[in-house]
Motif scaffolding. Structure first.
Motif, PDB file in Angstrom:
ATOM      1  N   VAL A 129      -5.445   0.323   5.654  1.00 60.51           N
ATOM      2  CA  VAL A 129      -4.954   1.576   6.235  1.00 60.51           C
ATOM      3  C   VAL A 129      -3.447   1.461   6.382  1.00 60.51           C
ATOM      4  O   VAL A 129      -2.956   0.567   7.086  1.00 60.51           O
ATOM      5  N   ALA A 130      -2.696   2.320   5.707  1.00 57.51           N
ATOM      6  CA  ALA A 130      -1.237   2.228   5.686  1.00 57.51           C
ATOM      7  C   ALA A 130      -0.625   3.567   6.076  1.00 57.51           C
ATOM      8  O   ALA A 130      -1.053   4.619   5.607  1.00 57.51           O
ATOM      9  N   ASN A 131       0.397   3.503   6.912  1.00 55.18           N
ATOM     10  CA  ASN A 131       1.051   4.696   7.415  1.00 55.18           C
ATOM     11  C   ASN A 131       2.522   4.679   7.010  1.00 55.18           C
ATOM     12  O   ASN A 131       3.218   3.686   7.219  1.00 55.18           O
TER      13      ASN A 131
ATOM     14  N   GLU B  81      -5.814   5.403   3.047  1.00 50.29           N
ATOM     15  CA  GLU B  81      -6.860   4.390   3.199  1.00 50.29           C
ATOM     16  C   GLU B  81      -7.327   3.977   1.806  1.00 50.29           C
ATOM     17  O   GLU B  81      -7.647   4.826   0.973  1.00 50.29           O
ATOM     18  N   ARG B  82      -7.344   2.683   1.572  1.00 48.72           N
ATOM     19  CA  ARG B  82      -7.837   2.147   0.318  1.00 48.72           C
ATOM     20  C   ARG B  82      -9.046   1.260   0.633  1.00 48.72           C
ATOM     21  O   ARG B  82      -8.930   0.274   1.358  1.00 48.72           O
TER      22      ARG B  82
ATOM     23  N   GLN C  12       0.806  -1.221   0.000  1.00 47.09           N
ATOM     24  CA  GLN C  12       0.000   0.000   0.000  1.00 47.09           C
ATOM     25  C   GLN C  12       0.843   1.276   0.000  1.00 47.09           C
ATOM     26  O   GLN C  12       0.335   2.357   0.328  1.00 47.09           O
ATOM     27  N   SER C  13       2.106   1.187  -0.379  1.00 46.36           N
ATOM     28  CA  SER C  13       2.907   2.400  -0.544  1.00 46.36           C
ATOM     29  C   SER C  13       2.228   3.334  -1.537  1.00 46.36           C
ATOM     30  O   SER C  13       1.706   2.887  -2.565  1.00 46.36           O
ATOM     31  N   PRO C  14       2.210   4.641  -1.274  1.00 45.99           N
ATOM     32  CA  PRO C  14       1.561   5.568  -2.216  1.00 45.99           C
ATOM     33  C   PRO C  14       2.181   5.558  -3.606  1.00 45.99           C
ATOM     34  O   PRO C  14       1.516   5.917  -4.577  1.00 45.99           O
ATOM     35  N   LEU C  15       3.435   5.087  -3.732  1.00 46.21           N
ATOM     36  CA  LEU C  15       4.084   5.039  -5.035  1.00 46.21           C
ATOM     37  C   LEU C  15       3.964   3.665  -5.688  1.00 46.21           C
ATOM     38  O   LEU C  15       4.490   3.462  -6.784  1.00 46.21           O
TER      39      LEU C  15
END
Length: 342
Positions: free
Chosen positions: A71-73, A92-93, A40-43
């Motif tokens: 949910v990834a931080n 959040e996806r 779930q990395s934004p990239l």
């Protein structure tokens, strides 16, 4: 930011409320399948990287639907003479997935995602989690809490910058599966060929999509084993394949258009109402020409948790993932997946 936090709270509350209405059942052996999640990395999550999925496709005329929340931080700050990389925020996806058996041994489906970014509320929890288990803290200690910003610069040119919170539609995926083998036993051995096509319905500037079209093809297999006495059953599962992507609009000058990926895991169901599961999921690099391993190297995640069956048709997956290769995936991610067969 309050609207995104409210949405997250309502979704988590809905899952908890549904779970409280349902009681675990003891009707038939629980099918053990991989967690329906990926990096779930934004990239990375903007591309068509798939979850491993089950080795058994849906029978003709039968279907399965899933509401998943990831949910990834992330927090990362790197700098050299030529490059700067900064990732700080919570994503959040929310995915609504559908799979349906359209013919003997053939399944079709689709995934509709909603993607949100905000400053998040789990920064402190993640530091406490890492401290309790003795895990690396990276650059988190001393960093501001609740920030939102994703940026990358190279040779004095800003190539990526996103700091706006919001909820938007992600890239739509169409999926298909073909049952290559299924022995049909009480403890089945199965193998399926799966594929997906991701189309650019999201926004590349808001990091809810890549701005390009991706295609994935992979094999997923599983083997189930009855355990002696009252120990239930256990399953080993694995998947591996490749992803072909267009350049898209996110760091397109540094894109790798071919990416390999795989998953290996196991599960144990001591009772018909729940199972414990763990898996390793990894992929090769999505980018090149960077001194930062977080961009130019592959990623590996450990995902662990379990499945609770509320009825023979309805299950809930709960899992946490931890980055094995630090920085290439979020420090910690939460996965919830409510599945129902019809």
């Amino acid at each position: 930011m309050s609207s995104e936090l409210s949405l997250k709270s309502m979704l988590l509350a809905a899952v908890v409320l549904l779970a409280s209405w349902c009681r675990p059942c003891h009707a038939e052996p629980l099918e053990i399948t991989p967690f329906h999640t990926f990096n779930q990395s934004p990239l990375v999550q903007i591309y068509g990287l798939p979850a491993a999925e089950s080795a058994v496709v849906q029978p003709a005329g039968k279907g399965w639907t899933l509401l998943a929340v990831d949910v990834a931080n992330s927090y990362l700050k790197r700098e050299t003479a030529r490059e700067e990389l900064f990732l700080d925020g919570e994503g959040e996806r929310i995915t609504l997935a559908l799979r349906y058996g359209v013919a003997s041994r053939m399944e079709l489906g689709m995934d509709l995602p909603l993607v949100a970014y905000n400053g998040g509320v789990f920064d402190g929890f993640i530091e406490d989690w890492h401290e309790f288990f003795g895990l690396p803290q990276g650059q988190r200690p001393g960093a501001p809490k609740g920030g939102l910003g994703f940026a990358y610069a190279r040779d004095g040119r800003q190539r990526l910058e996103m700091d706006e919170a919001g909820l938007r539609v992600g890239d739509l995926r169409f999926t298909g599966g073909w049952q290559l083998y299924n022995d049909g036993g009480d403890n089945p051995v199965a193998l399926a060929l799966r594929g997906s096509l991701k189309v650019p319905t999201g926004s590349s500037s808001r990091l809810t999509g890549s701005g390009g079209t991706d295609m994935a093809l992979w094999l997923t297999g599983s083997s189930d084993y009855a355990l002696p006495g009252k120990w239930g059953h256990a399953t080993i599962f694995a998947a591996g394949g490749g992803l072909a992507t267009s350049d898209g609009q996110v760091l397109k000058e540094q894109r790798r258009n071919l990416v390999g990926f795989g998953t290996l895991g196991f599960g144990w169901s001591p009772a018909d109402s729940f199972a414990l599961k763990a898996q390793l999921s990894g992929h090769s690099a999505f980018y090149r020409d960077s001194e930062f391993s977080e961009l130019s190297s592959g990623a590996m995640q450990a995902v662990f948790g379990g499945t609770v069956a509320f009825s023979p048709r309805t299950t809930l997956d709960i899992a946490l993932s931890e980055d094995v290769t630090v920085g290439a995936s979020p420090d910690v991610a939460l996965h919830l997946g409510m599945g129902h067969r019809f």
